[in-house]
Design a protein around this motif. Sequence first.
Motif, mmCIF file in Angstrom:
data_model
loop_
_atom_site.group_PDB
_atom_site.id
_atom_site.type_symbol
_atom_site.label_atom_id
_atom_site.label_comp_id
_atom_site.label_asym_id
_atom_site.label_seq_id
_atom_site.Cartn_x
_atom_site.Cartn_y
_atom_site.Cartn_z
ATOM 1 N N LEU A 258 37.218 39.799 42.349
ATOM 2 C CA LEU A 258 38.151 39.401 41.304
ATOM 3 C C LEU A 258 39.447 38.940 41.952
ATOM 4 O O LEU A 258 40.031 39.661 42.764
ATOM 5 N N GLU A 259 39.878 37.750 41.582
ATOM 6 C CA GLU A 259 41.128 37.175 42.079
ATOM 7 C C GLU A 259 41.217 37.206 43.604
ATOM 8 O O GLU A 259 42.226 37.587 44.187
ATOM 9 N N GLY A 260 40.108 36.861 44.242
ATOM 10 C CA GLY A 260 40.082 36.777 45.701
ATOM 11 C C GLY A 260 39.976 38.111 46.418
ATOM 12 O O GLY A 260 40.149 38.169 47.630
ATOM 13 N N LYS A 261 39.724 39.173 45.688
ATOM 14 C CA LYS A 261 39.634 40.495 46.306
ATOM 15 C C LYS A 261 38.280 41.126 46.012
ATOM 16 O O LYS A 261 37.757 41.009 44.903
ATOM 17 N N PHE B 134 36.487 44.604 30.534
ATOM 18 C CA PHE B 134 36.545 45.266 31.831
ATOM 19 C C PHE B 134 37.467 44.506 32.791
ATOM 20 O O PHE B 134 38.236 45.122 33.527
ATOM 21 N N THR B 135 37.435 43.201 32.753
ATOM 22 C CA THR B 135 38.317 42.401 33.609
ATOM 23 C C THR B 135 39.772 42.676 33.263
ATOM 24 O O THR B 135 40.619 42.823 34.147
ATOM 25 N N ASP C 14 44.968 45.286 34.805
ATOM 26 C CA ASP C 14 46.051 46.240 34.528
ATOM 27 C C ASP C 14 46.132 47.308 35.619
ATOM 28 O O ASP C 14 47.215 47.689 36.045
ATOM 29 N N ILE C 15 44.980 47.789 36.047
ATOM 30 C CA ILE C 15 44.947 48.803 37.106
ATOM 31 C C ILE C 15 45.530 48.234 38.394
ATOM 32 O O ILE C 15 46.352 48.875 39.055
ATOM 33 N N LEU C 16 45.131 47.012 38.737
ATOM 34 C CA LEU C 16 45.654 46.381 39.956
ATOM 35 C C LEU C 16 47.166 46.195 39.868
ATOM 36 O O LEU C 16 47.885 46.419 40.843
#
Length: 167
Positions: free
Chosen positions: A9-12, A127-128, A133-135
């Motif tokens: 997700l988002e390059g990670k 879930f995304t 939000d967690i990140l």
Amino acid sequence: SIYNKHLFLEGKQLNLEIYDPCSQPQKAKFSLTSELHWADGFVIVYDISDRSSFAFAKALIYRIREPQTSHCKRAVESAVLLVGNKQDLCHVREVGWTEGHRLALENHCQFCELSAAEQSLEVEMMFTRIIRDILKNLKLKEKRRYSGSKSMAKLINNVFGKRRKSV
């Protein structure tokens, strides 16, 4: 009852551990104390056609949001997403959208209603959203930790640093 999921997700590359208390016996569902401390985020799901599941979701949110009394308080409030499931069963609804939305607002949670059986794309988006939000929360936590250590480094430098004149 713990599922591992690897995603990009988002390059990670992310490694998720998802704990599902619903797969536990009823007694174990109420002893979630240790899980509440290691989790970075929560997706709390209730059935819109079952008032008791909403009451259980409400109790979980209160447990998550209750003030931490131990010495290990959270630096940043956990990300929580409240989900009203089984939207396809509106004709037997026991919990209104407004009621779920109000609970989420009062407890600083995100909220959505969906039908997991009919809206798999929305489930994935849900879930995304919570992962993002967690990140974001983890980045805030790191910034706070860094600024605290930076302040400590300044303090140590002022006490023991080169500016101090020798006696």
